[in-house]
Design an enzyme around this catalytic site. Structure first.
Site, PDB file in Angstrom:
ATOM      1  N   SER A   1       0.754  -1.324   0.154  1.00  0.00           N
ATOM      2  CA  SER A   1      -0.037  -0.080  -0.080  1.00  0.00           C
ATOM      3  C   SER A   1       0.912   1.327  -0.001  1.00  0.00           C
ATOM      4  CB  SER A   1      -0.912   0.064   1.226  1.00  0.00           C
ATOM      5  OG  SER A   1      -1.899  -0.998   1.062  1.00  0.00           O
TER       6      SER A   1
ATOM      7  N   LYS B   1       0.629   3.669  -3.051  1.00  0.00           N
ATOM      8  CA  LYS B   1      -0.671   4.101  -3.147  1.00  0.00           C
ATOM      9  C   LYS B   1      -0.354   5.771  -3.384  1.00  0.00           C
ATOM     10  CE  LYS B   1      -4.358   1.232  -1.408  1.00  0.00           C
ATOM     11  NZ  LYS B   1      -3.700  -0.212  -1.120  1.00  0.00           N
TER      12      LYS B   1
ATOM     13  N   TYR C   1      -2.724  -2.768 -10.896  1.00  0.00           N
ATOM     14  CA  TYR C   1      -2.703  -2.285  -9.430  1.00  0.00           C
ATOM     15  C   TYR C   1      -1.805  -3.435  -8.763  1.00  0.00           C
ATOM     16  CZ  TYR C   1      -4.542  -2.031  -4.559  1.00  0.00           C
ATOM     17  OH  TYR C   1      -4.575  -2.073  -3.350  1.00  0.00           O
TER      18      TYR C   1
ATOM     19  N   TYR D   1      -4.401   3.351   7.512  1.00  0.00           N
ATOM     20  CA  TYR D   1      -5.598   2.653   7.627  1.00  0.00           C
ATOM     21  C   TYR D   1      -6.540   3.232   8.880  1.00  0.00           C
ATOM     22  CZ  TYR D   1      -2.791  -0.497   5.099  1.00  0.00           C
ATOM     23  OH  TYR D   1      -2.032  -1.030   4.123  1.00  0.00           O
TER      24      TYR D   1
ATOM     25  N   VAL E   1       1.319  -3.630   4.017  1.00  0.00           N
ATOM     26  CA  VAL E   1       1.209  -4.796   4.708  1.00  0.00           C
ATOM     27  C   VAL E   1       2.672  -5.595   5.006  1.00  0.00           C
ATOM     28  CG1 VAL E   1      -1.175  -5.494   4.709  1.00  0.00           C
ATOM     29  CG2 VAL E   1       0.231  -5.881   2.879  1.00  0.00           C
TER      30      VAL E   1
END
Lengths: 339, 339, 339, 339
Positions: free
Chosen positions: D82, D85, D210, D262, D280
């Site tokens: 992530s 992102k 992705y 998160y 993660v």
């Protein structure tokens, strides 16, 4: 005169439960089976309820043609609490008609997640079986009368429902309810903020009236007559008094069926399939339409706030008899009794 | 032989609707009244549905003792779409039993707000009448068979439901549904992510099977027989074939009652009070338990996705006859007919 | 003595905004540009607010080293309303410390959907910038004082924040707010039902105190000094008085940044990127940390409840100068001014 | 030439962290303190992540003027997950501009309750830091290129971000991610159903792209350069390469600040007050705007999915230095260091 009717029927054996003695034998068995259930905890949010004994267990039945069955503490008074909701709703329907009533309150289950949201997508309380909707219902009963006359009016209606059997008022419970009513005050203010109430509604008087309705006292015996009146299309089966209109009864049974057992309502509709309403005093009013009314009372409650013994009784009753709303009544293959 | 049974009953005048001719006259009136209703729009998310004519209007009735009524386009085939959900659910219940079924799918309305959440607080789809629950139901029908055998099995079950009256499969609709299935793919992936499916479930095969169930074709006439089988406790009233178990029928009717009409389900339960299921093809299966099954078909849909003429028909029917689930059947004060 | 400091800095040209005259010229331009904005509607839920003139438009600036700019109706008093929330929160932090404060109130935006739910997943109000959290904050300010002493205490704190510039109390607004407070009563009762308040909290007194805080009056000029005190780490830039702790200021600016502009907070953080708080009187307190405080006032509000001219001013300011929280201050490629 | 710049600054002692040696001594202490933290569990949803050793712990710093600090496993490659992102979002902003980008994806935190709802009230994914928004972002990067050219393009952009330090691609992780992607498939199908994607978007190719972005590999050292580029307004501090636009960097830091950690994002913004993004694999990219970029890596994750040692490092760093976004930089009363 109703006794005469009973006599006539008895001789002509045209009772709705032809073998009532056999049926009572089943009820005894279920009563005893539930007696052993020691689950649940007595409500404790007000001291008057906390003092109820968990041993209390009463079952009373009244059929639409007036046959009676009673077992256990059937003459001990207890407060109606939320069991007053369907009854007041039925009376308010008679006063206002379905359309007016439901321009102020919804007609659907709220969905189990969202108890906290007191209003539905139309900015109405979801239905008359939850607190917000019951406060609204109270607001719609004779709002122009004085507080005293309003209480007199509704007390008289409840008395007719009970066919002059026991009806009381527990003032200590009323005062306690009023004292411990943060949630109901919150709901009422939210509704007023959202302009839910009819113009002219006095908030504090309405809440007082609502707490008074919760504090009406019945016994299992008089409760069974009330339930039987619902089972009998609004006509008290003992007195023949047309207390409620047929429309009011249809609507009331519909909403008891879908919304009567708190968060357990959906599962109760599936498993038991009968209109019912429970209250925190441990009362369950159960209606078998066109057949009988039943009042169950036992104070210990499960996590949903329903009487443990009361729910067990309903389950066992429906597993023996074809009373589930959607039980097939013609099926040669069913394993259930048709009493 | 079933004809013989009809004959015998006819002479003994013990039919469930004693004056069937008079009843049919009422049905004609309601049929014509609804015919004038030009509201609604035909579903257009796939071209095969968009091509349906908005003039189509069919009503077909089959009583639990085999009397029939048909009016309009009762022999034009159309796809079952969501009307397959209760039927497949009833069949799956027979295969798995209530407990196993409901360890995978819930038994309650989802609450009108939260269509977007496909899972309930127990991480199950809310009930078998919504897409997520129906995909789960499909996954529970003979998962170990090959795709071909699985389809054969269910097609045969549907044929028994229809008593060998018309049943077809519309492959063009199947292919289109599969093509336009973003939401169903999303639901299936969400459920797999949440480990909802039984172990070994093949996702794409399950969805294919689900789309095939939606693409089964009936006519209003064969649909009425299916509905009548539900009304008759699972026994096909024409053939005497025990297609579904009594438990399966009770559960199915319960969930059709609370969840069958999309977001209008709560209001439909209040106003009509009968188990029913609608589909985007414009079909409504309506069950009057222990009495009759009705299939209504008219493609134009209202904002909730229910057939406009279909809903109107249900309303008018219940305003004339004491068919509402909680209509009082004993009341001397009712203004409704008891047919 | 602060004037001396200003003098010294003036001669050493070490001011935070070295070319203040040039900067003021920009402010004039933006002021005039916003003046033409006639969008929005004056709040009308109480008559005292409804009477505000929509022409009012005031901008006042106070830098952390005491330079001032004022334009428009900068000496007209208006009530703080929700602009009191961050200020009372900052004072309460000083009294209770971060940990105690945030054991009663959260520290996160509530998510735009769920304004109706007054409590977060920990059963606390989401943050001190929304009504529920601000009522809780009020409950945490000197709860053991008498109502009069409590008001005196907080009034004195506000006076220090304003460096003895204008501070008033509008009793008519207070009485009106109290009258039209259904939502706040609902929130308070819900919180009490959920045992959110510290033990011993008196609900009606707390609400009165909260309404009094909303009814404090400032002018744009005194408001700019308050904002400048936040910009300056809690030390009043005019008086040198350490009114607020550095921790209190950091927490307050953080929550103004994420939650200060009602439902527009997320977009404001993205587009303007500065801590701010708006109120229904049309006030916006804007803080440029380590640089200056700005008070904007113009009664017409947009749909989110923020002053239309106020929001426009913030947008234009940040499009000219590198004041956005995440503007790069080193970038040779930027097209914004570094004043 | 950048080395020359470093040299010049070193002699003129005009570095952003003048006493870098002293600062590094603090970092060593914090590094060691966090090393003792054995909380958390390594991600296990794919085997490639499950195999990561929980002992790994790396801290690498790169200032906006090119000073470096590294401690621990700073040369061990790991996947970005992530953490890709914000970087892909920043690149996509450069390609499409803020307005176009945010016509497809929101700019606000989603609210902690409602992760399950993938779309906001405008039918867009809430922001580019959550999966739905990142899938949308991927769809907006050179959609008309072939899959190979698209990957080449983005790989080259990432290489420029890292200033030619380590960048890899872990094909085993890519294949595993693709295999275990039920949630991402569900999100993508839901978005397609809601017509969220630009016309012509190929769903499966977009998801592949992705997953590839998540499978890019960095080391803590190369990650620190990437973070430093964000700290430096988009200009790589080592190469001087203007990789990202200033607008892209401002937007990216804003959303890292509000949505990067998160469900812990709100608390992190309050307590740490710095833009950051975790993944993660145990990576945390931390940006101190205008000052430095930091890459932290340690696989054990807390319940929110953030690296336990990574979060602890951020907390300790901000408790020693005035790096919190809203720390007062002028305050004589602060107890924090200004390095």
């Amino acid at each position: 005169c109703e006794n005469l009717e009973v006599l006539v029927k008895a001789f002509s054996s045209s009772f709705i439960i032809p073998d009532f003695r056999g049926f009572c034998h089943h009820l005894d068995q279920i009563y005893n089976s539930c007696k052993n259930n020691t689950n649940g905890k007595v409500a404790s949010y007000i001291p008057q309820l906390a003092r109820l004994k968990s041993e209390h267990w009463a079952v009373s039945v009244c059929t639409v043609d007036g046959q009676r069955y009673s077992n256990g503490d059937v003459n001990v008074p207890f407060t109606l609490q939320s069991c007053s909701k369907p009854l007041t709703y039925a009376m308010a329907l008679g006063l206002n008609g379905t359309d007016t009533m439901h321009s102020y309150v919804g007609m659907e289950p709220s969905g189990r997640y969202f108890n906290e949201l007191c209003l539905d997508y139309n900015n109405k309380p979801h239905n008359p079986m939850i607190n917000a909707g019951a406060i609204m219902t109270a607001a719609l009963v004779k709002p122009h009368l004085s507080a005293a006359d309003r209480f007199d009016f509704i007390f008289n209606m409840y008395r007719r429902l009970a066919g002059d059997e026991f009806l009381g008022f527990n003032n200590a419970v009323f005062l306690s309810e009023k004292e411990c009513a943060d949630r109901n005050f919150a709901l009422a203010y939210f509704m007023r903020e959202n302009k839910c109430f009819p113009e002219g509604t006095r908030l504090h008087e309405t809440l007082d009236f609502y707490f008074q309705l919760c504090s009406l006292e019945i016994t299992a015996e008089s409760g069974a007559v009330m339930a039987a009146t619902l089972a009998n299309g609004g006509i008290n089966p003992l007195t023949g008094d047309p207390v409620l209109t047929v429309d009011a009864v249809r609507n009331t049974l519909t909403l008891m069926h879908s919304c009567g057992m708190y968060n357990y309502s959906g599962q109760f509709a599936f498993k038991v399939g009968l209109p019912s309403k429970s209250g925190v005093s441990g009362c369950v009013l159960l209606v078998i339409p066109n057949t009988m009314g039943i009042c169950l009372w036992s104070p210990p409650l499960d996590n949903n706030g329903n009487s443990c013994r009361g729910v067990q009784f309903c389950m066992e009753l429906v597993s023996r008899f074809n009373f589930h709303n959607f039980d097939n009544l013609r099926g040669q293959y069913t394993t259930k009794f048709d009493p």
